[in-house]
Design a protein around this motif. Structure first.
Motif, PDB file in Angstrom:
ATOM      1  N   ILE A  65      36.046  46.833  32.974  1.00  0.00           N
ATOM      2  CA  ILE A  65      37.245  47.347  33.648  1.00  0.00           C
ATOM      3  C   ILE A  65      36.894  48.039  34.959  1.00  0.00           C
ATOM      4  O   ILE A  65      37.445  47.706  36.019  1.00  0.00           O
ATOM      5  N   ASN A  66      35.964  48.995  34.900  1.00  0.00           N
ATOM      6  CA  ASN A  66      35.703  49.831  36.075  1.00  0.00           C
ATOM      7  C   ASN A  66      35.040  49.064  37.205  1.00  0.00           C
ATOM      8  O   ASN A  66      35.306  49.337  38.383  1.00  0.00           O
ATOM      9  N   ILE A  67      34.161  48.117  36.862  1.00  0.00           N
ATOM     10  CA  ILE A  67      33.465  47.357  37.907  1.00  0.00           C
ATOM     11  C   ILE A  67      34.073  45.970  38.088  1.00  0.00           C
ATOM     12  O   ILE A  67      34.618  45.646  39.145  1.00  0.00           O
ATOM     13  N   LEU A  68      33.995  45.139  37.045  1.00  0.00           N
ATOM     14  CA  LEU A  68      34.440  43.754  37.204  1.00  0.00           C
ATOM     15  C   LEU A  68      35.942  43.661  37.439  1.00  0.00           C
ATOM     16  O   LEU A  68      36.399  42.843  38.247  1.00  0.00           O
ATOM     17  N   GLY A  69      36.719  44.502  36.739  1.00  0.00           N
ATOM     18  CA  GLY A  69      38.161  44.498  36.957  1.00  0.00           C
ATOM     19  C   GLY A  69      38.521  44.935  38.362  1.00  0.00           C
ATOM     20  O   GLY A  69      39.366  44.325  39.034  1.00  0.00           O
ATOM     21  N   THR A  70      37.872  46.004  38.818  1.00  0.00           N
ATOM     22  CA  THR A  70      38.130  46.479  40.182  1.00  0.00           C
ATOM     23  C   THR A  70      37.669  45.461  41.213  1.00  0.00           C
ATOM     24  O   THR A  70      38.324  45.251  42.250  1.00  0.00           O
ATOM     25  N   LEU A  71      36.544  44.808  40.934  1.00  0.00           N
ATOM     26  CA  LEU A  71      36.065  43.766  41.851  1.00  0.00           C
ATOM     27  C   LEU A  71      37.056  42.619  41.941  1.00  0.00           C
ATOM     28  O   LEU A  71      37.290  42.061  43.028  1.00  0.00           O
ATOM     29  N   GLU A  72      37.683  42.276  40.820  1.00  0.00           N
ATOM     30  CA  GLU A  72      38.677  41.201  40.841  1.00  0.00           C
ATOM     31  C   GLU A  72      39.921  41.619  41.628  1.00  0.00           C
ATOM     32  O   GLU A  72      40.519  40.806  42.341  1.00  0.00           O
ATOM     33  N   VAL A  73      40.305  42.883  41.506  1.00  0.00           N
ATOM     34  CA  VAL A  73      41.398  43.403  42.340  1.00  0.00           C
ATOM     35  C   VAL A  73      41.030  43.264  43.817  1.00  0.00           C
ATOM     36  O   VAL A  73      41.835  42.812  44.647  1.00  0.00           O
ATOM     37  N   ALA A  74      39.796  43.629  44.144  1.00  0.00           N
ATOM     38  CA  ALA A  74      39.343  43.550  45.535  1.00  0.00           C
ATOM     39  C   ALA A  74      39.267  42.110  46.030  1.00  0.00           C
ATOM     40  O   ALA A  74      39.518  41.835  47.212  1.00  0.00           O
ATOM     41  N   ARG A  75      38.957  41.189  45.152  1.00  0.00           N
ATOM     42  CA  ARG A  75      38.822  39.780  45.539  1.00  0.00           C
ATOM     43  C   ARG A  75      40.165  39.112  45.760  1.00  0.00           C
ATOM     44  O   ARG A  75      40.321  38.297  46.693  1.00  0.00           O
ATOM     45  N   THR A  76      41.151  39.455  44.920  1.00  0.00           N
ATOM     46  CA  THR A  76      42.391  38.670  44.914  1.00  0.00           C
ATOM     47  C   THR A  76      43.601  39.351  45.548  1.00  0.00           C
ATOM     48  O   THR A  76      44.559  38.660  45.909  1.00  0.00           O
ATOM     49  N   CYS A  77      43.569  40.675  45.687  1.00  0.00           N
ATOM     50  CA  CYS A  77      44.801  41.373  46.056  1.00  0.00           C
ATOM     51  C   CYS A  77      45.014  41.666  47.543  1.00  0.00           C
ATOM     52  O   CYS A  77      46.172  41.780  47.966  1.00  0.00           O
ATOM     53  N   PRO A  78      43.980  41.844  48.361  1.00  0.00           N
ATOM     54  CA  PRO A  78      44.243  42.168  49.771  1.00  0.00           C
ATOM     55  C   PRO A  78      45.189  41.222  50.498  1.00  0.00           C
ATOM     56  O   PRO A  78      45.973  41.673  51.352  1.00  0.00           O
ATOM     57  N   PRO A  79      45.205  39.889  50.207  1.00  0.00           N
ATOM     58  CA  PRO A  79      46.170  39.031  50.906  1.00  0.00           C
ATOM     59  C   PRO A  79      47.622  39.384  50.638  1.00  0.00           C
ATOM     60  O   PRO A  79      48.506  38.940  51.383  1.00  0.00           O
ATOM     61  N   LEU A  80      47.890  40.173  49.599  1.00  0.00           N
ATOM     62  CA  LEU A  80      49.265  40.583  49.313  1.00  0.00           C
ATOM     63  C   LEU A  80      49.772  41.648  50.280  1.00  0.00           C
ATOM     64  O   LEU A  80      50.976  41.899  50.352  1.00  0.00           O
ATOM     65  N   LEU A  81      48.843  42.270  51.030  1.00  0.00           N
ATOM     66  CA  LEU A  81      49.211  43.375  51.911  1.00  0.00           C
ATOM     67  C   LEU A  81      49.662  42.869  53.274  1.00  0.00           C
ATOM     68  O   LEU A  81      49.134  41.885  53.802  1.00  0.00           O
ATOM     69  N   ARG A  82      50.614  43.576  53.835  1.00  0.00           N
ATOM     70  CA  ARG A  82      50.992  43.320  55.228  1.00  0.00           C
ATOM     71  C   ARG A  82      49.832  43.723  56.129  1.00  0.00           C
ATOM     72  O   ARG A  82      48.924  44.458  55.729  1.00  0.00           O
ATOM     73  N   ASP A  83      49.851  43.282  57.384  1.00  0.00           N
ATOM     74  CA  ASP A  83      48.844  43.724  58.342  1.00  0.00           C
ATOM     75  C   ASP A  83      48.928  45.239  58.495  1.00  0.00           C
ATOM     76  O   ASP A  83      50.007  45.792  58.724  1.00  0.00           O
TER      77      ASP A  83
END
Length: 245
Positions: A108-126
């Motif tokens: 959770i703390n490492i691999l889960g957070t890494l997956e958030v970092a890998r997949t979620c930034p494109p959801l953000l506006r500029d």
């Protein structure tokens, strides 16, 4: 971020502790929230108190649930901020580590957070904010902190990497709290210096997100003392940490 009114913010780990407190503080300022965690019942109770916030359950130990959430949000408007507070905490001396609990913390703390970092930034506006919760526990090795401290050291490092890789499109922030009262710190059997409430922690977080600094750490009376250990000569720092044990 100058203000939060009308901002679309996704909080992962919102069901309790600092995640819940941050959600309540953002809701009070008029943010439009999406709340995620494993405990759907707790999320729905929180959503009722947060102006009917959207509930999107997921479990970072099950990557497919995060993938489903990302696919769902991709179809909607971009996010103004994503805040990931999710973590598992089970501190212990190295010789007393429970391998199953250690594996869960890594998941959770490492691999889960890494997956958030890998997949979620494109959801953000500029210019949107991507906020990870590390910890001062990851700044230096302290007795009894393993394996949680090691996982948070990884999160701290990941946030620094993302701040370089995602600049300038994404505004990456790292939150490193000291001791905060929660169901997690209730597990501690030692004295916790400068401990603060989750509500006070949320105030520090929002103040930091309004500012420009990458690193948001609090309470300063504690975090600055831990920071000092990082800059002392290694031999002296080790002598001091041995006394803590």
């Amino acid at each position: 971020m100058a203000g939060f009114a009308g901002r679309r913010v996704w909080i992962i780990g919102a069901s309790a502790g600092m995640g819940e407190a941050v959600a309540r503080a953002l809701s009070a300022e008029g943010a439009r929230l999406i709340l995620s965690a494993r405990d759907e019942a707790a999320l729905r109770r929180l959503a009722a108190d947060c102006g009917g916030a959207e509930v999107l359950p997921l479990d970072l130990a099950r990557p497919e649930t995060l993938a489903d959430a990302v696919a769902y949000l991709r179809a909607g408007p971009p996010l103004d901020a994503l805040i990931c507070t999710a973590a598992v905490y089970d501190p212990a001396p190295v010789a007393e580590i429970d391998p199953q609990q250690a594996a869960l913390m890594v998941q959770i703390n490492i691999l889960g957070t890494l997956e958030v970092a890998r997949t979620c930034p494109p959801l953000l506006r500029d210019g949107g904010q991507f906020v990870l919760f590390g910890s001062v526990a990851g700044w230096t090795g302290l007795p009894g902190g393993q394996p949680y401290s090691a996982t948070k050291a990884a999160v701290n490092n990941l946030a620094e990497t993302l701040a370089a890789e995602l600049h300038p499109r994404v505004d990456v922030r790292l939150v490193c709290p000291g001791f905060v009262r929660s169901r997690l710190t209730e597990k501690n059997t030692f004295r916790m210096p400068a401990i603060i409430s989750a509500e006070e922690a949320a105030t520090h977080v929002l103040r930091g997100l309004r500012g420009r600094r990458f690193l948001i750490h609090f309470p300063k009376r504690f975090t600055l003392a831990v920071a000092l250990l990082r800059i002392l000569p290694r031999g002296l720092a080790l002598r001091l940490t041995r006394r803590m044990g």
